[in-house]
Scaffold this motif. Structure first.
Motif, PDB file in Angstrom:
ATOM      1  N   TYR A  33      83.477  70.439 -42.085  1.00 27.81           N
ATOM      2  CA  TYR A  33      82.431  70.220 -42.012  1.00 27.81           C
ATOM      3  C   TYR A  33      82.261  68.959 -43.042  1.00 27.81           C
ATOM      4  O   TYR A  33      83.089  68.356 -43.618  1.00 27.81           O
ATOM      5  N   TYR A  34      80.819  68.159 -42.784  1.00 30.77           N
ATOM      6  CA  TYR A  34      80.859  66.729 -43.207  1.00 30.77           C
ATOM      7  C   TYR A  34      79.246  66.725 -43.588  1.00 30.77           C
ATOM      8  O   TYR A  34      78.321  67.096 -42.741  1.00 30.77           O
ATOM      9  N   ILE A  35      78.965  66.229 -44.810  1.00 32.62           N
ATOM     10  CA  ILE A  35      77.580  66.136 -45.067  1.00 32.62           C
ATOM     11  C   ILE A  35      77.280  64.579 -45.060  1.00 32.62           C
ATOM     12  O   ILE A  35      77.683  63.889 -46.115  1.00 32.62           O
ATOM     13  N   ILE A 152      73.535  65.028 -55.164  1.00 36.28           N
ATOM     14  CA  ILE A 152      72.793  65.973 -54.436  1.00 36.28           C
ATOM     15  C   ILE A 152      73.463  67.231 -54.015  1.00 36.28           C
ATOM     16  O   ILE A 152      73.073  68.160 -54.186  1.00 36.28           O
ATOM     17  N   CYS A 153      74.845  66.998 -53.353  1.00 33.79           N
ATOM     18  CA  CYS A 153      75.569  68.141 -53.069  1.00 33.79           C
ATOM     19  C   CYS A 153      77.065  68.012 -53.504  1.00 33.79           C
ATOM     20  O   CYS A 153      77.883  67.066 -53.441  1.00 33.79           O
ATOM     21  N   ASP A 154      77.374  69.176 -54.127  1.00 34.93           N
ATOM     22  CA  ASP A 154      78.983  69.570 -54.641  1.00 34.93           C
ATOM     23  C   ASP A 154      79.497  70.396 -53.616  1.00 34.93           C
ATOM     24  O   ASP A 154      79.008  71.441 -53.399  1.00 34.93           O
ATOM     25  N   ARG A 155      80.633  69.637 -53.234  1.00 34.38           N
ATOM     26  CA  ARG A 155      81.413  70.670 -52.156  1.00 34.38           C
ATOM     27  C   ARG A 155      82.181  71.567 -52.749  1.00 34.38           C
ATOM     28  O   ARG A 155      82.873  72.320 -52.065  1.00 34.38           O
ATOM     29  N   GLY A 158      86.257  70.621 -56.872  1.00 35.97           N
ATOM     30  CA  GLY A 158      86.910  70.011 -58.032  1.00 35.97           C
ATOM     31  C   GLY A 158      86.293  68.807 -58.711  1.00 35.97           C
ATOM     32  O   GLY A 158      86.491  68.620 -59.773  1.00 35.97           O
ATOM     33  N   ALA A 159      84.919  68.604 -58.225  1.00 33.86           N
ATOM     34  CA  ALA A 159      84.029  67.533 -59.034  1.00 33.86           C
ATOM     35  C   ALA A 159      83.736  68.211 -59.994  1.00 33.86           C
ATOM     36  O   ALA A 159      83.798  67.449 -61.061  1.00 33.86           O
ATOM     37  N   GLY A 160      83.322  69.407 -60.301  1.00 37.34           N
ATOM     38  CA  GLY A 160      83.042  69.874 -61.660  1.00 37.34           C
ATOM     39  C   GLY A 160      84.080  69.961 -62.539  1.00 37.34           C
ATOM     40  O   GLY A 160      83.816  69.506 -63.668  1.00 37.34           O
ATOM     41  N   LYS A 161      85.383  69.970 -62.272  1.00 39.20           N
ATOM     42  CA  LYS A 161      86.283  69.940 -63.087  1.00 39.20           C
ATOM     43  C   LYS A 161      86.473  68.708 -63.764  1.00 39.20           C
ATOM     44  O   LYS A 161      86.804  68.452 -64.703  1.00 39.20           O
ATOM     45  N   ALA A 162      86.532  67.754 -62.455  1.00 39.99           N
ATOM     46  CA  ALA A 162      86.778  66.324 -63.107  1.00 39.99           C
ATOM     47  C   ALA A 162      85.769  65.733 -63.874  1.00 39.99           C
ATOM     48  O   ALA A 162      85.874  64.893 -64.717  1.00 39.99           O
ATOM     49  N   LEU A 163      84.492  66.341 -63.907  1.00 33.26           N
ATOM     50  CA  LEU A 163      83.538  65.768 -64.598  1.00 33.26           C
ATOM     51  C   LEU A 163      83.020  66.578 -65.764  1.00 33.26           C
ATOM     52  O   LEU A 163      81.974  66.756 -66.217  1.00 33.26           O
ATOM     53  N   ARG A 169      75.093  67.996 -63.196  1.00 36.91           N
ATOM     54  CA  ARG A 169      74.094  68.764 -62.415  1.00 36.91           C
ATOM     55  C   ARG A 169      74.135  68.577 -61.021  1.00 36.91           C
ATOM     56  O   ARG A 169      73.423  67.524 -60.675  1.00 36.91           O
ATOM     57  N   PRO A 170      74.582  69.191 -60.187  1.00 36.34           N
ATOM     58  CA  PRO A 170      74.451  69.116 -58.667  1.00 36.34           C
ATOM     59  C   PRO A 170      72.969  69.773 -58.440  1.00 36.34           C
ATOM     60  O   PRO A 170      72.436  70.654 -58.861  1.00 36.34           O
ATOM     61  N   LEU A 171      72.134  68.970 -57.419  1.00 37.44           N
ATOM     62  CA  LEU A 171      70.948  69.510 -57.132  1.00 37.44           C
ATOM     63  C   LEU A 171      71.206  70.789 -55.887  1.00 37.44           C
ATOM     64  O   LEU A 171      70.417  71.761 -56.030  1.00 37.44           O
ATOM     65  N   PHE A 172      72.380  70.559 -55.183  1.00 34.01           N
ATOM     66  CA  PHE A 172      72.776  71.613 -54.392  1.00 34.01           C
ATOM     67  C   PHE A 172      74.287  71.679 -54.438  1.00 34.01           C
ATOM     68  O   PHE A 172      75.076  70.900 -54.969  1.00 34.01           O
ATOM     69  N   THR A 173      74.802  73.133 -54.143  1.00 32.06           N
ATOM     70  CA  THR A 173      76.326  73.073 -53.863  1.00 32.06           C
ATOM     71  C   THR A 173      76.420  73.092 -52.403  1.00 32.06           C
ATOM     72  O   THR A 173      75.257  73.685 -51.649  1.00 32.06           O
ATOM     73  N   ILE A 174      77.386  73.309 -51.780  1.00 32.08           N
ATOM     74  CA  ILE A 174      77.885  73.464 -50.281  1.00 32.08           C
ATOM     75  C   ILE A 174      77.175  75.103 -49.916  1.00 32.08           C
ATOM     76  O   ILE A 174      76.865  75.201 -48.827  1.00 32.08           O
ATOM     77  N   ARG A 175      77.349  75.965 -50.903  1.00 33.49           N
ATOM     78  CA  ARG A 175      76.804  77.090 -50.543  1.00 33.49           C
ATOM     79  C   ARG A 175      75.382  77.324 -50.274  1.00 33.49           C
ATOM     80  O   ARG A 175      74.919  78.279 -49.650  1.00 33.49           O
ATOM     81  N   ASP A 176      74.603  76.183 -51.035  1.00 33.81           N
ATOM     82  CA  ASP A 176      73.233  76.291 -50.608  1.00 33.81           C
ATOM     83  C   ASP A 176      72.810  76.043 -49.189  1.00 33.81           C
ATOM     84  O   ASP A 176      71.689  76.173 -48.793  1.00 33.81           O
ATOM     85  N   PHE A 177      73.749  75.330 -48.441  1.00 31.54           N
ATOM     86  CA  PHE A 177      73.844  75.077 -47.172  1.00 31.54           C
ATOM     87  C   PHE A 177      74.498  76.307 -46.307  1.00 31.54           C
ATOM     88  O   PHE A 177      74.686  76.186 -45.274  1.00 31.54           O
ATOM     89  N   GLY A 178      74.984  77.351 -46.758  1.00 32.58           N
ATOM     90  CA  GLY A 178      75.389  78.532 -46.056  1.00 32.58           C
ATOM     91  C   GLY A 178      77.032  78.311 -45.885  1.00 32.58           C
ATOM     92  O   GLY A 178      77.364  79.062 -44.980  1.00 32.58           O
TER      93      GLY A 178
END
Length: 184
Positions: A33-35, A152-155, A158-163, A169-178
């Motif tokens: 998938y791609y956002i 806007i969206c964290d997939r 690994g971004a959370g760990k890198a940061l 603070r992501p506005l959404f995670t990929i789970r918010d898009f199902g």
């Protein structure tokens, strides 16, 4: 103001930006998938909603500027600037070039960011966080302090760990898009 700007922006992302197929991400990872946030960031209603959400995610901070790596952060910063202006608060915008221009001022960071400034670094979609780290490195190299990182969206790959060293603070995670995160 929209009654629930987050819910409406989520709906617009689902309608316009969430794509399925075989993709190679900026991180080099393969994905099913791609956002494509640009399909949303250049939509009048969506960019207005995003500005509201970026304002809400940062209004508690005494920040001087907001921005991030070109290209995705440019419309995001513009949206935040409009929201801050509407709220009666001053804010500067900036963007970080992927590489400095070979002419003109030859700056890597474009905009009004100086040593001692407190900034928010933004990005659209994060996988490993490598792109946003590049922007963080550039603004800290000029002496600015990063108060928060917002995407806007964290997939959730690994971004959370890198940061982890930042107020991320992501506005959404990929789970918010199902969608469940893919294995790293």
């Amino acid at each position: 103001m929209t009654p629930d700007p987050r819910a409406r922006l989520r709906e617009l992302f689902l309608q316009r930006a969430v794509l399925f197929g075989d993709f190679t991400l900026a991180s080099g990872k393969k994905s099913k998938y791609y956002i494509n946030s640009k399909r949303v960031l250049f939509h009048a209603e969506a960019i207005t909603l995003l500005g509201e959400l970026l304002y809400d995610a940062t209004k508690d901070l005494p920040v001087k500027a907001i921005g991030g790596l070109e290209v995705g952060a440019i419309p995001m910063a513009a949206a935040a600037l409009v929201a801050y202006h509407r709220a009666g608060r001053p804010l500067e915008g900036f963007f970080v070039r992927k590489q400095a221009k070979g002419h003109g001022s030859k700056e890597l960071v474009e905009g009004q960011v100086a040593a001692g400034d407190t900034v928010v670094v933004i990005d659209d979609v994060l996988t490993t966080g490598g792109s946003v780290v590049q922007a963080i490195d550039a603004v800290t190299a000029v002496g600015a302090k990063v108060a928060r990182v917002v995407c806007i969206c964290d997939r959730l790959q690994g971004a959370g760990k890198a940061l982890a060293a930042y107020d991320y603070r992501p506005l959404f995670t990929i789970r918010d898009f199902g969608i469940e995160p893919e294995a790293s």
